[in-house]
Design a protein around this motif. Structure first.
Motif, PDB file in Angstrom:
ATOM      1  N   GLU A 102      -1.669   6.391  -6.298  1.00 25.28           N
ATOM      2  CA  GLU A 102      -1.271   6.445  -5.034  1.00 25.28           C
ATOM      3  C   GLU A 102       0.368   6.093  -5.172  1.00 25.28           C
ATOM      4  O   GLU A 102       1.038   6.949  -4.625  1.00 25.28           O
ATOM      5  CB  GLU A 102      -1.795   5.516  -3.995  1.00 25.28           C
ATOM      6  CG  GLU A 102      -1.186   5.703  -2.711  1.00 25.28           C
ATOM      7  CD  GLU A 102      -2.171   6.134  -1.793  1.00 25.28           C
ATOM      8  OE1 GLU A 102      -3.382   6.230  -2.088  1.00 25.28           O
ATOM      9  OE2 GLU A 102      -1.506   6.428  -0.582  1.00 25.28           O
ATOM     10  N   THR A 127      -6.232   4.214  -1.758  1.00 26.68           N
ATOM     11  CA  THR A 127      -7.051   4.953  -2.820  1.00 26.68           C
ATOM     12  C   THR A 127      -7.342   4.122  -4.008  1.00 26.68           C
ATOM     13  O   THR A 127      -8.366   4.487  -4.654  1.00 26.68           O
ATOM     14  CB  THR A 127      -6.580   6.303  -3.085  1.00 26.68           C
ATOM     15  OG1 THR A 127      -5.258   6.023  -3.829  1.00 26.68           O
ATOM     16  CG2 THR A 127      -6.410   7.061  -1.861  1.00 26.68           C
ATOM     17  N   GLN A 144       2.157   8.776  -7.030  1.00 29.15           N
ATOM     18  CA  GLN A 144       2.222  10.062  -6.251  1.00 29.15           C
ATOM     19  C   GLN A 144       3.559   9.751  -4.930  1.00 29.15           C
ATOM     20  O   GLN A 144       4.465  10.554  -4.806  1.00 29.15           O
ATOM     21  CB  GLN A 144       1.165  10.468  -5.546  1.00 29.15           C
ATOM     22  CG  GLN A 144      -0.041  10.794  -6.382  1.00 29.15           C
ATOM     23  CD  GLN A 144       0.205  11.921  -7.393  1.00 29.15           C
ATOM     24  OE1 GLN A 144       1.326  12.576  -7.061  1.00 29.15           O
ATOM     25  NE2 GLN A 144      -0.812  12.035  -8.502  1.00 29.15           N
ATOM     26  N   CYS A 145       3.535   8.799  -4.246  1.00 23.69           N
ATOM     27  CA  CYS A 145       4.235   8.257  -3.454  1.00 23.69           C
ATOM     28  C   CYS A 145       5.582   8.484  -3.846  1.00 23.69           C
ATOM     29  O   CYS A 145       6.756   8.946  -3.399  1.00 23.69           O
ATOM     30  CB  CYS A 145       4.077   6.757  -3.013  1.00 23.69           C
ATOM     31  SG  CYS A 145       4.298   6.633  -1.144  1.00 23.69           S
ATOM     32  N   SER A 160       0.594  -1.285   0.146  1.00 24.05           N
ATOM     33  CA  SER A 160       0.038  -0.208   0.121  1.00 24.05           C
ATOM     34  C   SER A 160       0.859   1.308   0.042  1.00 24.05           C
ATOM     35  O   SER A 160       2.021   1.212   0.472  1.00 24.05           O
ATOM     36  CB  SER A 160      -1.044   0.163   1.389  1.00 24.05           C
ATOM     37  OG  SER A 160      -0.252   0.651   2.325  1.00 24.05           O
ATOM     38  N   GLY A 161       0.330   2.291  -0.480  1.00 22.50           N
ATOM     39  CA  GLY A 161       0.977   3.628  -0.416  1.00 22.50           C
ATOM     40  C   GLY A 161       1.799   4.110   0.980  1.00 22.50           C
ATOM     41  O   GLY A 161       2.817   4.429   0.731  1.00 22.50           O
TER      42      GLY A 161
END
Lengths: 217, 422
Positions: A62, A58, A65-66, A33-34
């Protein structure tokens, strides 16, 4: 080489771990996960991160962006982004800071283990690895409305395409089954026709090509 | 486009006044010929129905009138912030001229349009022109006061407004009146708003047409259900003939490979390569299919970036301008995306343009999208064209589509969908 891996599908994550370990990478963390990815990137200082665009919670972009955030905090942090689909928009965002050490590949490329591992190594070394599909889109687009590209011979276009994916002269020569000298000649012709400064830095070279392709949008 | 003029610096106010005057002038220029031609053609065409000619011309003329009215609806929303609902009865695509004429003439909205044309060419024209006049007329007053009164009043005096100018003293009176009028100039934007309100009063659907509204809703719902069903069938067929078939072939190849592994390793390797190719192709097909249902960027980033990504794939230089501070509901986003996509495809295929501008913004509960190209114009919404499909699709969300595409270009397609952003 220490890798942080982020992929939410268990099967694919497992497969990637096995594939990378088989090629002597050390998996520092394999997360799903992010937020976990952000933590792993901050705490483990890996040599390269392999990241899926779409991650929980989300299930949007994600992962991307991360990765972009992590690169803002640690410029040049090598990141290879994998995705079920490739978009020029995302490729641009990854290349925007101009520091190199980025890759953006379709998940299918994993099928060709050698090429995929090669791409991971290239990105870790500060080079780039752009998916052929992104480059293809760029080239078709430019060919439709631009003059300088029209001056390239079909062979030169082929070389430009491989160059833009982030490959070295040696790799291109290998791919097209010609000598490295021939490729060097092609590249200098391409640079001359496109009006680009000759540079021996592989990464700068790709960025210059992409910047050229991007020019005038 | 901001029409809020109550606040702001003198500079922005002056801009608003100039904008209102300019827009009023443009409107006035278009209204008079537009309304007169539309109204005359409609009356002539309708009166020709008994001898048959009218049956062919009336649907066409009335469609033009609707386009004109729709264009004014869009202007009212964009320039004046006045929403004018439109509720035309849908005409079946494949109807014969008689049915078309019958349906269109039976639509109360048609008669409202015709009534509106009369008001538009008189009161509408005057109210549109007023802001411009308010800006220019004082200048004449000052010129009169400054000495223009001499030649003008040579033959028995000259009227400036209600001031009878005969000598310098009365000329100064005219100047004073001009000054008073000049003081009223800041009202120009509000005067233009009066024009749009007048348009709404005549053109807007009345309370009594709620029943009609329900009918239109029923119709668009049926459209939506039909489209969804057709879409599902297409997806099922594509999966069945494409990816699914490839996966089956791959499974069979793998079975053969298992058998050949010891006997004929070379052949097995060959089949393995083939199986891998099949998997890549199956993935590519699935990707295309997903893009057709709901583009990944749309899901990940929303409408703005999805349209940007779309523009990047076009063979034409395309400028995308997005002002959205949030995301609309997924179905609205999706409808808007595919509408833009269709309009862009149209522009690339038929317009002959070399530049396209896409503008997306949200205001007053409306998502507004305009696609402009510098091509040769001449686009129509007629039955069977791509734009007609877009119109129907937007109809499901109460959205409207207006096309301005004079021969010689440019073409501007404007879409509006009522929705909230979150």
């Amino acid at each position: 080489m220490r890798v942080v891996l982020a992929e939410d599908l268990f099967l694919l994550r497992d497969g990637l771990v096995r594939l990378l370990e088989a090629h002597d990478f050390e998996i520092a963390a394999a997360v799903e996960s992010g937020p976990e990815l952000a933590r792993a990137l901050a705490e483990l200082t890996p040599d390269v991160a392999v990241v899926d665009v779409r991650l929980p919670p989300t299930h949007t972009d994600e992962g991307l962006q991360c990765a972009l955030r992590a690169r803002r905090e640690r410029p040049g942090l090598p990141v290879l982004v994998l995705s079920q689909h490739v978009e020029q928009l995302y490729a641009r965002e990854l290349l925007a800071d101009g520091t190199g050490g980025v890759g953006y590949l379709l998940k299918d490329r994993v099928f060709d283990a050698e090429q995929f591992v090669d791409a991971v190594r290239r990105v870790a070394a500060g080079g780039t690895a752009m998916d052929p599909q992104v480059i293809q889109q760029l080239l078709t687009r430019r060919a439709a409305d631009d003059r300088p590209l029209a001056r390239l011979t079909p062979r030169e276009l082929e070389v430009l395409e491989l160059m833009a994916q982030g490959r070295s002269n040696a790799a291109i020569a290998d791919r097209l089954v010609v000598t490295e000298r021939a490729i060097a000649k092609h590249t200098s012709n391409i640079f001359a026709k496109l009006g680009l400064e000759v540079s021996d830095d592989d990464n700068r070279r790709v960025l210059a090509v992409l910047a050229y392709l991007d020019h005038g949008r | 486009m901001n029409t809020n003029t109550k606040s702001g610096s003198p500079h922005t106010r002056a801009r608003a006044v100039a904008l209102a005057a300019g827009r009023g002038f443009v409107l006035a220029l278009v209204i008079l010929p537009g309304a007169v031609v539309c109204s005359t053609l409609s009356l002539v065409s309708i009166s020709l129905i008994p001898i048959g000619v009218g049956l062919v011309t009336t649907p066409w003329v009335l469609t033009q009138v609707r386009a004109f009215a729709d264009w004014r609806r869009v202007l009212a929303a964009e320039w004046g912030g006045v929403k004018i609902p439109s509720a035309y009865r849908p005409v079946p695509e494949d109807a014969n001229p008689w049915t078309r004429t019958y349906v269109m003439l039976g639509d109360p909205a048609t008669w409202r349009d015709l009534r509106w044309l009369q008001v538009d060419m008189t009161a509408g024209y005057l109210t549109a022109l007023l802001p411009t006049v308010l800006l220019i007329y004082p200048l004449e007053g000052f010129a009169v006061a400054a000495g223009l009164w001499r030649p003008l009043s040579e033959y028995g005096g000259y009227w400036y407004g209600f001031v009878h100018v005969t000598d310098q003293a009365s000329a100064l009176g005219a100047g004073a009146l001009a000054a008073v009028l000049l003081a009223l100039v800041p009202l120009a934007p509000r005067l233009l708003a009066v024009h749009f309100r007048l348009t709404r009063a005549v053109l807007g659907a009345s309370q009594g047409e709620l029943a009609e509204r329900v009918r239109v809703l029923t119709e668009t719902r049926r459209d939506a259900v039909d489209t969804a069903a057709a879409e599902l069938r297409r997806i099922e067929r594509d999966l069945h003939d494409g990816a699914q078939a490839r996966l089956v072939a791959m499974g069979m190849d793998l079975g053969t490979i298992e058998m050949l592994l010891d006997k004929d390793p070379a052949k097995a390797r060959e089949l393995l390569a083939q199986a891998r190719r099949s998997s890549v192709e199956a993935l590519a097909e699935l990707r295309e299919l997903v893009r057709g249902i709901h583009p990944p960027v749309l899901a990940e980033r929303g409408l703005g970036d999805a349209v940007r990504a779309l523009a990047l794939r076009l063979p034409l230089a395309t400028e995308v301008n997005v002002e959205l501070d949030g995301r609309a509901d997924a179905p609205v986003e999706s409808a808007a995306y595919f509408a833009v996509s269709e309009v862009l495809t149209n522009a690339v295929k038929h317009s002959g343009a070399d530049r396209i501008w896409v503008d997306l913004h949200h205001g007053e509960g409306m998502l507004r999208i305009s696609v402009t190209d510098n091509g040769k114009g001449g686009a129509v919404i007629g039955a069977g064209s791509g734009l007609f499909g877009v119109e129907r699709r937007l109809g499901t969300f109460d959205g409207v589509l207006a096309v301005s595409s004079p021969a010689g270009g440019p073409t501007m397609v404007t879409m509006e969908i009522p929705c909230a952003l979150s």
